[in-house]
Design a protein around this motif. Sequence first.
Motif, PDB file in Angstrom:
ATOM      1  N   THR A 126       7.637  -4.775   8.391  1.00 13.14           N
ATOM      2  CA  THR A 126       7.251  -3.983   7.230  1.00 13.14           C
ATOM      3  C   THR A 126       8.524  -3.442   6.604  1.00 13.14           C
ATOM      4  N   ASP A 168       1.997   2.152   8.212  1.00 16.03           N
ATOM      5  CA  ASP A 168       2.409   1.578   9.484  1.00 16.03           C
ATOM      6  C   ASP A 168       2.872   2.724  10.360  1.00 16.03           C
ATOM      7  N   GLY A 183       3.612  -4.208   3.410  1.00 17.53           N
ATOM      8  CA  GLY A 183       2.975  -4.624   4.654  1.00 17.53           C
ATOM      9  C   GLY A 183       2.779  -6.120   4.630  1.00 17.53           C
ATOM     10  N   ALA A 228      -2.567   0.046   9.259  1.00 20.09           N
ATOM     11  CA  ALA A 228      -2.324  -0.877   8.143  1.00 20.09           C
ATOM     12  C   ALA A 228      -3.513  -0.904   7.187  1.00 20.09           C
ATOM     13  N   ARG A 288      -1.633  -0.042  15.187  1.00 21.01           N
ATOM     14  CA  ARG A 288      -1.010  -0.538  13.955  1.00 21.01           C
ATOM     15  C   ARG A 288      -2.009  -1.233  13.024  1.00 21.01           C
TER      16      ARG A 288
END
Length: 192
Positions: free
Chosen positions: A27, A142, A57, A137, A133
């Motif tokens: 990221t 993140d 992302g 997301a 995560r």
Amino acid sequence: MFIETETTPNPATLKFLPGQEVMPSGTRDFRDETEAAASPLAEALFSLGDVTGVFFGFNFVSVTAGEGADWSALKPQVVAILLDHFVSQAPLFHAASGNGIAVPAEEDADYGDDPADADVVAQIKELLETRIRPAVANDGGDIAYRGFREGVVYLSMQGACSGCPSSTATLKHGIESLLKHYVPEVSEVRAA
């Protein structure tokens, strides 16, 4: 091309989904215009004036607006920049800036791990990758592992999660509870 827009728990941030891969791996979080100089897309978004953060992302771009910004005026401008970028297939990063994989800023330096805690750290990282995560997301952000010391896990919130009013609750009630449940050696989670 159609770009979907989603709200995030952070009222200052919107998540834009171009329907294609944005970052093949990792990221990238841009917190100001200086950091954005590595990416033509981030530079263009910051040039709008009301943008205070950009996050790339896997398949989305989160954009954070400054205090007092009007999303009804800013959103069409962001969409236009994203459309121009993805339709033209422009590079995400300037050639000199490397591959764009997230590199911790100096203030986000790792807290370090005791080699004796290697098994615990591996369990923590596995839970972060598989459980935490992906959920973060979905909210346009993140979370980055920074270290584990004396029972305390240090994590850094990025993208829409950075500065979100509910990020403290997410860390304390969500992530801390999950880590404590699966990894008894964890006593606390702190923002890094």
